[in-house]
Scaffold this motif. Structure first.
Motif, PDB file in Angstrom:
ATOM      1  N   VAL A  41       0.857  -1.187   0.000  1.00 23.51           N
ATOM      2  CA  VAL A  41       0.000   0.000   0.000  1.00 23.51           C
ATOM      3  C   VAL A  41       0.890   1.232   0.000  1.00 23.51           C
ATOM      4  CG1 VAL A  41      -1.631   1.361   1.345  1.00 23.51           C
ATOM      5  CG2 VAL A  41      -1.920  -1.115   1.157  1.00 23.51           C
ATOM      6  N   GLU A  42       0.760   2.058  -1.030  1.00 21.21           N
ATOM      7  CA  GLU A  42       1.535   3.292  -1.109  1.00 21.21           C
ATOM      8  C   GLU A  42       0.654   4.515  -1.304  1.00 21.21           C
ATOM      9  OE1 GLU A  42       4.817   3.285  -3.759  1.00 21.21           O
ATOM     10  OE2 GLU A  42       5.693   1.444  -2.960  1.00 21.21           O
ATOM     11  N   SER A  43      -0.502   4.347  -1.937  1.00 20.52           N
ATOM     12  CA  SER A  43      -1.411   5.470  -2.122  1.00 20.52           C
ATOM     13  C   SER A  43      -2.096   5.800  -0.799  1.00 20.52           C
ATOM     14  CB  SER A  43      -2.457   5.139  -3.187  1.00 20.52           C
ATOM     15  OG  SER A  43      -3.425   6.168  -3.265  1.00 20.52           O
ATOM     16  N   ILE A  44      -2.184   7.075  -0.490  1.00 22.63           N
ATOM     17  CA  ILE A  44      -2.789   7.497   0.771  1.00 22.63           C
ATOM     18  C   ILE A  44      -4.251   7.046   0.860  1.00 22.63           C
ATOM     19  CG2 ILE A  44      -3.499   9.545   2.076  1.00 22.63           C
ATOM     20  CD1 ILE A  44      -0.980  10.927   1.005  1.00 22.63           C
ATOM     21  N   SER A  45      -4.961   7.057  -0.263  1.00 23.60           N
ATOM     22  CA  SER A  45      -6.374   6.683  -0.250  1.00 23.60           C
ATOM     23  C   SER A  45      -6.586   5.223   0.131  1.00 23.60           C
ATOM     24  CB  SER A  45      -6.994   6.946  -1.624  1.00 23.60           C
ATOM     25  OG  SER A  45      -6.332   6.168  -2.619  1.00 23.60           O
ATOM     26  N   GLU A  46      -5.560   4.396  -0.053  1.00 21.53           N
ATOM     27  CA  GLU A  46      -5.680   2.970   0.267  1.00 21.53           C
ATOM     28  C   GLU A  46      -5.615   2.679   1.763  1.00 21.53           C
ATOM     29  OE1 GLU A  46      -3.873   0.081  -2.807  1.00 21.53           O
ATOM     30  OE2 GLU A  46      -2.506   1.796  -2.822  1.00 21.53           O
ATOM     31  N   LEU A  47      -5.353   3.710   2.572  1.00 19.93           N
ATOM     32  CA  LEU A  47      -5.313   3.509   4.013  1.00 19.93           C
ATOM     33  C   LEU A  47      -6.702   3.440   4.621  1.00 19.93           C
ATOM     34  CD1 LEU A  47      -2.492   6.034   5.046  1.00 19.93           C
ATOM     35  CD2 LEU A  47      -2.274   3.646   4.398  1.00 19.93           C
ATOM     36  N   GLY A  48      -7.710   3.679   3.811  1.00 20.98           N
ATOM     37  CA  GLY A  48      -9.084   3.691   4.297  1.00 20.98           C
ATOM     38  C   GLY A  48      -9.460   2.401   5.011  1.00 20.98           C
ATOM     39  N   GLY A  49     -10.088   2.540   6.170  1.00 19.97           N
ATOM     40  CA  GLY A  49     -10.564   1.380   6.907  1.00 19.97           C
ATOM     41  C   GLY A  49      -9.518   0.664   7.727  1.00 19.97           C
ATOM     42  N   LEU A  50      -8.331   1.219   7.823  1.00 19.86           N
ATOM     43  CA  LEU A  50      -7.267   0.545   8.585  1.00 19.86           C
ATOM     44  C   LEU A  50      -7.670   0.353  10.042  1.00 19.86           C
ATOM     45  CD1 LEU A  50      -4.313  -0.541   8.487  1.00 19.86           C
ATOM     46  CD2 LEU A  50      -3.583   1.728   9.234  1.00 19.86           C
TER      47      LEU A  50
END
Length: 477
Positions: A348-357
């Motif tokens: 995961v490198e895109s900031i938007s992919e951190l959603g729901g962590l």
């Protein structure tokens, strides 16, 4: 007669790392791929051993006819740098295994890069300094391009090498001018010489070359690209151990070699610090890649550290050690957090992919939140006290404009740090995160505990009046 005990104790960490590196080369040649996995444990233990040796002889000494001189200031930085390098190496094994690039050469490159860190911190002569810088730099260039099949990694290594060669050339040219006008390469000899215009011109070129090594503006342009393209485990190493060592080396050269010319270089460092804080803070605001964001963040944080350097030895040395120690530990934890976040499609490198962590990995989300609050400088976490020490040093030295910039840049930085918090805790998850490797998760937790709790509770033991002040006193010996 030569005092071999004194010589060995003065450079014991570097001798240990050189021996460990050579033994590692021999083991790699004999066992080949069978040494790959064990090399990471071997390297980490070697680095922890080097840290222990530096701690044992913390007071330092002098050897090789003045080519090497250590004191509490540089040995404190050695201990922290070697420990961070060992932790970074230990957690890298699982990452490289997943990418099928696990090779014993990676551990050996980390050892030799750490050897370079030890040499630049021990240097008491321009020749020793340059040898250490190149030992660190050459190892770093190869590490940045370690994923040979990745175009991004190869590009990062090439950019780092080309720009690094330019910076090394400027540093060497500046050192040659300093030698030519002072008549000596010894730090003590240069400090005692007349600071002629030629010496000062060489000093400026050396400052430019060293500014590249710590990714300070305007020599920062390589940082976001290398942070994005290099393997994440490599960037975790770059952002912690070498950052600590190089920043302290930068301060040591200015305080010891050019201390008499403080009035001449203070404005230069103040400008570099101001540019770094503003460029780093504004550059990070528009990033969508978390590694690039942390790259710009590192530029801003170098600017904060340089405020302490601009404040001078008496006001700024202890503040610099306090700030850069907290930053380096926090930075290692953040990149370990990046390593820990992996989906089925890869890292995961895109900031938007951190959603729901926070919903899928609540422990990781809490630890990363602590680290983000710390690096943002929010109370009561460790990073707040680091920035407070820097701010106080700037004010004590009468650097009000820089102190104002520290506050402004810190407020701007909340824009991108709090965005990460918002995405982790409030955005909807897009895809399930995979399980996190134990060494990586352990590094995140350890860094968060140290940066968020240990430094918060025991800051008096590290900051003014504590270990940092004791270490800074070594500059006066």
């Amino acid at each position: 007669m030569l005092d071999f005990t004194s010589i060995v104790m003065t450079i014991a960490p570097e001798l240990w790392l050189a021996l460990a590196g050579l033994v590692g080369v021999l083991l790699g040649a004999v066992f080949g791929d069978r040494f790959n996995s064990f090399s990471f444990k071997f390297g980490a233990l070697s680095l922890f051993g080097a840290a222990a040796l530096a701690a044992i002889h913390l007071s330092g000494g002098e050897s090789f006819g003045g080519l090497v001189r250590t004191n509490t200031f540089v040995n404190f930085a050695k201990v922290i740098s070697f420990v961070l390098a060992g932790v970074a190496l230990f957690m890298s094994e699982s990452f490289l295994k997943r990418h099928e690039t696990i090779r014993y050469e990676y551990a050996l490159l980390t050892i030799f890069a750490s050897l370079g860190m030890g040499i630049i911190l021990s240097a008491a002569d321009l020749m020793t300094l340059y040898m250490g810088i190149e030992t660190l730099s050459l190892s770093s260039y190869v590490m940045a391009a370690f994923h040979r099949d990745s175009a991004r990694s190869s590009e990062a290594g090439l950019k780092y090498f080309v720009l690094g060669a330019l910076a090394s050339g400027m540093l060497l040219y500046g050192a040659s001018l300093v030698y030519g006008f002072s008549g000596t390469t010894s730090f003590a000899g240069i400090a005692a010489s007349d600071m002629s215009n030629g010496t000062l011109f060489g000093m400026v070129l050396m400052i430019v070359g060293m500014a590249f090594k710590i990714s300070a503006a305007p020599m920062h342009v390589w940082t976001p690209d290398v942070y994005e393209g290099a393997p994440t485990s490599v960037v975790a190493f770059f952002a912690s151990a070498p950052k600590m060592a190089s920043t302290v080396m930068f301060a040591n050269v200015l305080f010891v070699v050019f201390g008499a010319a403080y009035d001449q270089w203070q404005l230069i460092i103040a400008i570099i610090a101001g540019l770094s804080m503003i460029i780093g803070a504004l550059g990070a605001l528009v990033q969508t890649n978390i590694k690039r964001l942390l790259g710009y963040s590192s530029i801003a944080n170098v600017g904060y550290g340089l405020v302490a350097v601009a404040a001078g030895q008496e006001a700024g040395a202890a503040a610099l050690l306090t700030f850069i120690t907290i930053y380096a530990v926090t930075s290692l934890g953040l990149f370990a957090g990046v390593l820990a976040m992996r989906r089925r499609g890869g890292m995961v490198e895109s900031i938007s992919e951190l959603g729901g962590l926070a919903r899928t990995k609540p422990v990781l989300a809490v630890m990363l939140s602590v680290l983000i609050f710390s690096i943002a400088g929010l109370p009561p976490f460790g990073g707040f006290f680091g920035k407070y020490e820097v701010l106080r040093a700037g004010l004590d030295a009468g650097l009000m404009p820089l102190a104002i910039l520290v506050v402004i840049a810190s407020v701007i930085s909340l824009g991108y740090y709090l965005r990460l918090i918002k995405i982790m805790w409030f955005d909807e998850p897009t895809e399930r995160f995979e399980n996190t490797d134990a060494p990586v998760m352990g590094t995140v937790v350890l860094s968060a505990v140290v940066a968020g709790i240990v430094f918060m509770v025991f800051i008096s033991e590290l900051g003014t009046g504590g270990w940092a002040t004791y270490a800074a006193s070594g500059l006066l010996r």
